[in-house]
Design a protein around this motif. Structure first.
Motif, PDB file in Angstrom:
ATOM      1  N   ARG A  23       0.854   4.263  -2.735  1.00  0.00           N
ATOM      2  CA  ARG A  23       0.681   5.667  -2.331  1.00  0.00           C
ATOM      3  C   ARG A  23       1.812   6.526  -2.900  1.00  0.00           C
ATOM      4  N   TRP A  45      -7.287   7.004  -5.996  1.00  0.00           N
ATOM      5  CA  TRP A  45      -7.148   5.651  -6.532  1.00  0.00           C
ATOM      6  C   TRP A  45      -8.416   5.192  -7.228  1.00  0.00           C
ATOM      7  N   THR A  47       0.834  -1.208   0.000  1.00  0.00           N
ATOM      8  CA  THR A  47       0.000   0.000   0.000  1.00  0.00           C
ATOM      9  C   THR A  47       0.867   1.256   0.000  1.00  0.00           C
ATOM     10  N   ARG A  48       1.998   1.212   0.702  1.00  0.00           N
ATOM     11  CA  ARG A  48       2.895   2.378   0.710  1.00  0.00           C
ATOM     12  C   ARG A  48       3.462   2.637  -0.680  1.00  0.00           C
ATOM     13  N   ILE A  78      -8.719   5.670  -0.809  1.00  0.00           N
ATOM     14  CA  ILE A  78      -7.941   6.849  -1.179  1.00  0.00           C
ATOM     15  C   ILE A  78      -8.591   7.487  -2.396  1.00  0.00           C
TER      16      ILE A  78
END
Length: 295
Positions: free
Chosen positions: A136, A154, A132-133, A151
């Motif tokens: 991001r 996204w 996920t990082r 998010i």
């Protein structure tokens, strides 16, 4: 002298590819040219943007702020090129795909390759937190993530729903059960993914909620390695059900304390999701989607 377009592109590709040499290879230029572009950009910004280490490169705080803009510029470049070249650009394309579990990512990649056999694909498995990082931070084009965060930037398309199960050898005394409980597993060696994984977090929270600790735990990096450990008699693995063909020969038994259904989705930054290749992969992943019945 102001920073120019080539400097931003070189910087973005170094971060995307993880090294100066890989960026040079993708751009079709020398490593020296990429190094010079990034050095000139750092001079214009007045701050270091990248830190080199054994694993490649890492962004400084200033670098992260600038990379987001630089990567959006590269994405816009790609969109313009697609408009000019049409779908012919897809035959020379490249996709960086990440996931936190093997399936349905590998199924989607297999289907995509049948349609676009000449597209170069980089695929990597990461723990949920890392995956996920990276999304991001725009370090990948698209990801297949279980329970992805909401998010606004996204695109998110659900492709699978399943729950956590115990993976056991057929010879295990617990393999014939229709349902297991934590108390059944208290004295077993439990194999979990590494710290930062969704599985590790879900199991830890369930232990705290039900006040039943699992005392003997082994952490491993990937699901295939976990399955191999079960096959070798090292313990019982806990992971999402139907996560890969590597688990053939093992028995999947649901766990009462882990009854919640978890959704895996294909996700991508909205601007990248408009690119022909990324959109094609999202469409392929969603068309090959399936929903596991709740156990």
């Amino acid at each position: 002298m102001r920073a120019n377009h080539h400097q931003f592109v070189a910087f973005a590709y170094v971060v995307r590819e993880g090294s100066f040499s890989a960026a040079a290879n993708r751009l079709g230029v020398t490593q020296s040219a990429v190094t010079q572009h990034v050095a000139k950009l750092e001079k214009q910004v007045g701050s270091q943007l990248l830190l080199r280490n054994r694993d490649g490169v890492a962004l400084t705080r200033t670098g992260q702020e600038l990379y987001d803009l630089a990567d959006r510029l590269v994405t816009l470049d790609s969109s313009i090129r697609e408009r000019l070249e049409g779908y012919e650009a897809m035959s020379r394309g490249h996709l960086k795909i990440i996931a936190n579990a093997p399936l349905p990512a590998l199924r989607a990649i297999s289907q995509f390759r049948k349609i676009y056999p000449d597209v170069e694909i980089d695929f990597s498995l990461y723990a949920w937190t890392t995956a996920t990082r990276l999304l991001r931070e725009r370090r990948a084009d698209v990801g297949l993530i279980t329970d992805p965060p909401n998010i606004d930037d996204w695109v998110r398309v659900a492709v699978q729903k399943t729950r956590y199960v115990a993976y056991l050898l057929p010879s295990s005394p617990l393999a014939h059960r229709d349902l297991l409980r934590f108390e059944d597993l208290q004295h077993e060696t439990i194999i979990l993914p590494e710290n930062g994984s969704l599985t590790e977090r879900v199991v830890r929270e369930a232990q705290a909620k039900h006040r039943i600790p699992l005392k003997r735990i082994i952490k491993m990096t990937t699901f295939p390695l976990m399955c191999e450990a079960v096959l070798q008699g090292a313990g019982i693995a806990i992971f999402l059900g139907n996560s890969g063909l590597i688990s053939r020969g093992l028995i999947e038994v649901p766990i009462a304390e882990l009854s919640e259904t978890h959704e895996t989705a294909v996700v991508a930054p909205k601007d990248r999701a408009r690119l022909h290749l990324v959109k094609a992969f999202i469409d392929t992943a969603s068309s090959s989607a399936f929903t596991e019945p709740e156990l």
